[in-house]
Design an enzyme around this catalytic site. Structure first.
Site, PDB file in Angstrom:
ATOM      1  CB  THR A  28      -9.866   4.950   5.880  1.00 47.71           C
ATOM      2  OG1 THR A  28      -8.741   5.050   6.751  1.00 47.71           O
ATOM      3  CG2 THR A  28      -9.841   3.624   5.153  1.00 47.71           C
ATOM      4  CE  LYS A  85      -3.155  -3.312  10.355  1.00 49.44           C
ATOM      5  NZ  LYS A  85      -3.631  -2.391   9.312  1.00 49.44           N
ATOM      6  CE  LYS A 111      -3.294  -0.493   2.974  1.00 49.92           C
ATOM      7  NZ  LYS A 111      -4.048  -0.493   4.257  1.00 49.92           N
ATOM      8  CG  ASP A 133      -6.515  -2.098  11.384  1.00 49.41           C
ATOM      9  OD1 ASP A 133      -6.378  -1.621  10.251  1.00 49.41           O
ATOM     10  OD2 ASP A 133      -7.051  -3.220  11.561  1.00 49.41           O
ATOM     11  CG  ASN A 192     -12.042   5.373  11.048  1.00 43.58           C
ATOM     12  OD1 ASN A 192     -11.513   5.320   9.938  1.00 43.58           O
ATOM     13  ND2 ASN A 192     -11.891   6.388  11.862  1.00 43.58           N
ATOM     14  CB  SER A 197      -0.916   7.763   8.854  1.00 44.91           C
ATOM     15  OG  SER A 197      -1.907   7.313   9.742  1.00 44.91           O
TER      16      SER A 197
HETATM   17  N1  NAD Z   1      -8.965   2.816  10.291  1.00 40.85           N
HETATM   18  C1  NAD Z   1      -8.159   2.975   9.263  1.00 40.85           C
HETATM   19  O1  NAD Z   1      -7.449   3.971   9.157  1.00 40.85           O
HETATM   20  C2  NAD Z   1      -8.130   1.947   8.170  1.00 40.85           C
HETATM   21  C3  NAD Z   1      -7.350   2.233   7.045  1.00 40.85           C
HETATM   22  C4  NAD Z   1      -7.293   1.302   6.024  1.00 40.85           C
HETATM   23  C5  NAD Z   1      -8.004   0.124   6.123  1.00 40.85           C
HETATM   24  N2  NAD Z   1      -8.725  -0.129   7.233  1.00 40.85           N
HETATM   25  C6  NAD Z   1      -9.429  -1.398   7.273  1.00 40.85           C
HETATM   26  O2  NAD Z   1     -10.835  -1.161   7.230  1.00 40.85           O
HETATM   27  C7  NAD Z   1     -11.513  -2.224   7.910  1.00 40.85           C
HETATM   28  C8  NAD Z   1     -12.405  -1.630   8.981  1.00 40.85           C
HETATM   29  O3  NAD Z   1     -11.592  -0.874   9.868  1.00 40.85           O
HETATM   30  P1  NAD Z   1     -12.165   0.339  10.729  1.00 40.85           P
HETATM   31  O4  NAD Z   1     -11.023   1.209  11.052  1.00 40.85           O
HETATM   32  O5  NAD Z   1     -13.357   0.897  10.059  1.00 40.85           O
HETATM   33  O6  NAD Z   1     -12.589  -0.418  12.050  1.00 40.85           O
HETATM   34  P2  NAD Z   1     -13.693   0.002  13.108  1.00 40.85           P
HETATM   35  O7  NAD Z   1     -13.325  -0.693  14.351  1.00 40.85           O
HETATM   36  O8  NAD Z   1     -13.869   1.471  13.144  1.00 40.85           O
HETATM   37  O9  NAD Z   1     -15.029  -0.616  12.494  1.00 40.85           O
HETATM   38  C9  NAD Z   1     -15.161  -1.960  12.178  1.00 40.85           C
HETATM   39  C10 NAD Z   1     -16.612  -2.188  11.775  1.00 40.85           C
HETATM   40  O10 NAD Z   1     -16.744  -3.495  11.269  1.00 40.85           O
HETATM   41  C11 NAD Z   1     -17.816  -4.139  11.949  1.00 40.85           C
HETATM   42  N3  NAD Z   1     -17.561  -5.568  11.959  1.00 40.85           N
HETATM   43  C12 NAD Z   1     -16.706  -6.279  12.697  1.00 40.85           C
HETATM   44  N4  NAD Z   1     -16.795  -7.573  12.377  1.00 40.85           N
HETATM   45  C13 NAD Z   1     -17.714  -7.668  11.407  1.00 40.85           C
HETATM   46  C14 NAD Z   1     -18.252  -8.746  10.635  1.00 40.85           C
HETATM   47  N5  NAD Z   1     -17.839  -9.992  10.848  1.00 40.85           N
HETATM   48  N6  NAD Z   1     -19.173  -8.457   9.702  1.00 40.85           N
HETATM   49  C15 NAD Z   1     -19.593  -7.194   9.507  1.00 40.85           C
HETATM   50  N7  NAD Z   1     -19.131  -6.154  10.191  1.00 40.85           N
HETATM   51  C16 NAD Z   1     -18.208  -6.389  11.120  1.00 40.85           C
HETATM   52  C17 NAD Z   1     -17.847  -3.525  13.326  1.00 40.85           C
HETATM   53  O11 NAD Z   1     -19.089  -3.707  13.980  1.00 40.85           O
HETATM   54  C18 NAD Z   1     -17.583  -2.070  12.950  1.00 40.85           C
HETATM   55  O12 NAD Z   1     -18.756  -1.454  12.502  1.00 40.85           O
HETATM   56  C19 NAD Z   1     -10.402  -3.145   8.431  1.00 40.85           C
HETATM   57  O13 NAD Z   1     -10.172  -4.146   7.477  1.00 40.85           O
HETATM   58  C20 NAD Z   1      -9.196  -2.229   8.519  1.00 40.85           C
HETATM   59  O14 NAD Z   1      -7.985  -2.925   8.482  1.00 40.85           O
HETATM   60  C21 NAD Z   1      -8.830   0.752   8.258  1.00 40.85           C
HETATM   61  N1  GLU Z   2      -4.657   0.579   9.731  1.00 38.54           N
HETATM   62  C1  GLU Z   2      -4.686   1.405   8.562  1.00 38.54           C
HETATM   63  C2  GLU Z   2      -3.891   2.686   8.700  1.00 38.54           C
HETATM   64  C3  GLU Z   2      -2.398   2.530   8.843  1.00 38.54           C
HETATM   65  C4  GLU Z   2      -1.682   3.820   9.164  1.00 38.54           C
HETATM   66  O1  GLU Z   2      -2.296   4.856   9.165  1.00 38.54           O
HETATM   67  O2  GLU Z   2      -0.485   3.705   9.432  1.00 38.54           O
HETATM   68  C5  GLU Z   2      -4.411   0.622   7.297  1.00 38.54           C
HETATM   69  O3  GLU Z   2      -4.638  -0.546   7.244  1.00 38.54           O
HETATM   70  O4  GLU Z   2      -4.049   1.172   6.285  1.00 38.54           O
END
Ligand code: NAD
Ligand code: GLU
Length: 437
Positions: free
Chosen positions: A188, A104, A92, A144, A225, A362
């Site tokens: 995100t 991670k 990424k 995350d 999020n 970030s």
């Molecule tokens: N937060 C970041 O900056 C970021 C950046 C890139 C990617 N991501 C990815 O996005 C995804 C979600 O992360 P987030 O930050 O939104 O987390 P979060 O904790 O804010 O939200 C997770 C959501 O997923 C739901 N959830 C959990 N298990 C589930 C399931 N089995 N089925 C359906 N929903 C389910 C939860 O209830 C919640 O609504 C992850 O794969 C994470 O790695 C997050």
């Molecule tokens: N957890 C997020 C954010 C990572 C970061 O901001 O360093 C991701 O999967 O991309």
């Protein structure tokens, strides 16, 4: 035996390798993480008992810069999962041309079962355990799944206590009051929306006049999020969000959900319900309660998995009816499922591009912490849009040129940049093998 997530993730790399000129040594080094740390975190619980939690931090590759990646608190966290997430972070950052490698972290627990004080002790304990493995110039964590700015603030503070100096740049996604960047908490979802809009434009330029009109119906799995913010952008842009879900299940209505009301209700009650809010009064609207499996197989134009990995596998890929899938979660589709979806004519836009807005902002936060100069929200979003749309355009053109999937194109793009850095640095193979003369 369950299949290793990292082994499956590496198959994406193999598919892209044949399109790039990268030395065999460099390719070999990208198949295993550089270092994996497993720690035990003793936590004094509110009732006086001591509980020991298991945690991990993995550095996958640091050729392009300090390693970067979030920390997940979830009951299903394993070393294999954290290694795969660190692998995806490496590609990424390279695909977005961010000068970081991939890392991670994770702790195996259900944070919903801990009080706020227990969660703070656990977060500080995790940093005590990994303090010598992270640092503003070596490895920079972030949020995350089930971690948030409050937890990042505690972690930054704990690291600063250990080092006896304030160290905001050791962690990103902090509260703005502690040096966090404006726009990081929505980055995100906002980045995913920019990618989606850019790709819709490419698709519409490619479409002949005979083909159906632009996509409008959307289902989003995971309303956290990442998922809630992208749903909100799409709602504001006029898309019809027919279904959303959280870990407890989903809600569906063919006429479309009122996303601002659902966001408000969730902020007030922590639950996702089909509501319409008029001022502070929210009323339930007619809807169907659906499972997450049903949500994934809805007949929609766009499906957005935004929860966890391995949601679409060979077991359910055949049931998917969406035209386009935008992977906001990391790793929601297995490699076998990719092949089935491709055969069905479904276009997948991959995680290492679509969800890269988070790590991009970030990076901006880290730059602001190091320079001491802070940007406005407009500045952050403009820079985010420029960087992520440039990557989306390049990846789209690679896919058209080589006639590959968009995922393989994203890996080709990332590999070109990683391979150049690895070859420029030298593989250090002689040094590593001890042959130093
Ligand atoms: N937060 C970041 O900056 C970021 C950046 C890139 C990617 N991501 C990815 O996005 C995804 C979600 O992360 P987030 O930050 O939104 O987390 P979060 O904790 O804010 O939200 C997770 C959501 O997923 C739901 N959830 C959990 N298990 C589930 C399931 N089995 N089925 C359906 N929903 C389910 C939860 O209830 C919640 O609504 C992850 O794969 C994470 O790695 C997050
Ligand atoms: N957890 C997020 C954010 C990572 C970061 O901001 O360093 C991701 O999967 O991309």
């Amino acid at each position: 035996m369950t299949k290793s997530l990292l082994t499956d993730a590496s198959r994406r790399l193999d598919r892209a390798l044949k399109y790039v000129t990268i030395s065999e040594d460099a390719a070999e080094r990208l198949k295993a993480p550089k270092a994996s740390l497993k720690v035990s975190i003793p936590v004094r619980m509110d009732d006086g008992s001591l509980k020991v939690f298991e945690g991990y931090r993995v550095h996958f590759d640091d050729t392009r810069g300090p390693t970067k990646g979030g920390i997940r608190f979830h009951p299903q966290v394993t070393l294999d999962e954290v290694q795969s997430l660190a692998f995806w972070m490496t590609f990424k950052c390279a695909a977005l041309n961010i000068p970081f490698g991939g890392a991670k972290g994770g702790v195996t627990l259900n944070p919903k079962e801990l009080s706020k004080a227990e969660l703070e002790r656990l977060s500080r304990g995790y940093i005590d355990a990994i303090a010598n493995f992270i640092g503003p110039d070596t490895d920079i964590p972030a949020p995350d799944v089930y971690t948030n700015p409050m937890i990042m603030g505690w972690m930054m503070d704990q690291y600063s206590i250990i080092r006896q100096q304030r160290s905001p740049a050791v962690i990103t996604g902090k509260p703005v009051a502690l040096g966090g960047s404006l726009g990081r908490s929505t980055a995100t979802g906002t980045g995913a929306f920019y990618v989606l809009e850019a790709m819709m434009e490419h698709l519409s330029n490619k479409r002949s006049g005979k083909q159906p009109s632009s996509p409008k119906t959307v289902a989003v799995q995971g309303f956290g999020n990442a998922g809630a913010v992208v749903a909100r952008h799409l709602f504001d842009a006029g898309y019809t969000i027919v279904a959303v879900s959280d870990s407890r299940g989903g809600i569906y209505t063919p006429n479309g959900l009122d996303i601002p009301s659902i966001q408000k209700f969730k902020a007030d009650t922590r639950s996702v319900k089909a509501v319409y809010c008029d001022g502070s009064v929210c009323n339930l609207v007619e809807h169907e309660v659906i499972t997450n499996d049903t949500l994934l197989s809805l007949d929609v134009d766009i499906l957005i998995p935004a929860a966890l990995e391995n949601q679409i596998t060979a077991a359910n890929a055949d049931a998917i009816q969406a035209r386009y899938i935008f992977e906001v979660a990391n790793g929601p589709i297995s490699t076998d499922a990719d092949d089935i979806l491709e055969a069905k004519g479904i276009t997948v836009f991959p995680d290492i591009l679509v969800n890269a807005g988070g790590v991009t902002v970030s990076y901006f936060e880290w730059v602001q912490n190091r320079s001491g100069l802070y940007w406005t929200l407009d500045e952050v979003n403009q820079r985010l849009k420029k960087q992520i749309v440039a990557a989306a355009d390049t990846i789209w053109h690679i896919a058209q040129t080589h006639k590959t999937s968009v995922r393989t194109a994203a890996y080709i793009h990332a590999l070109n940049s990683l391979g150049a850095a690895m070859d420029a640095r030298g593989t250090r193979a002689d040094y590593v093998s001890g042959n130093r003369e």
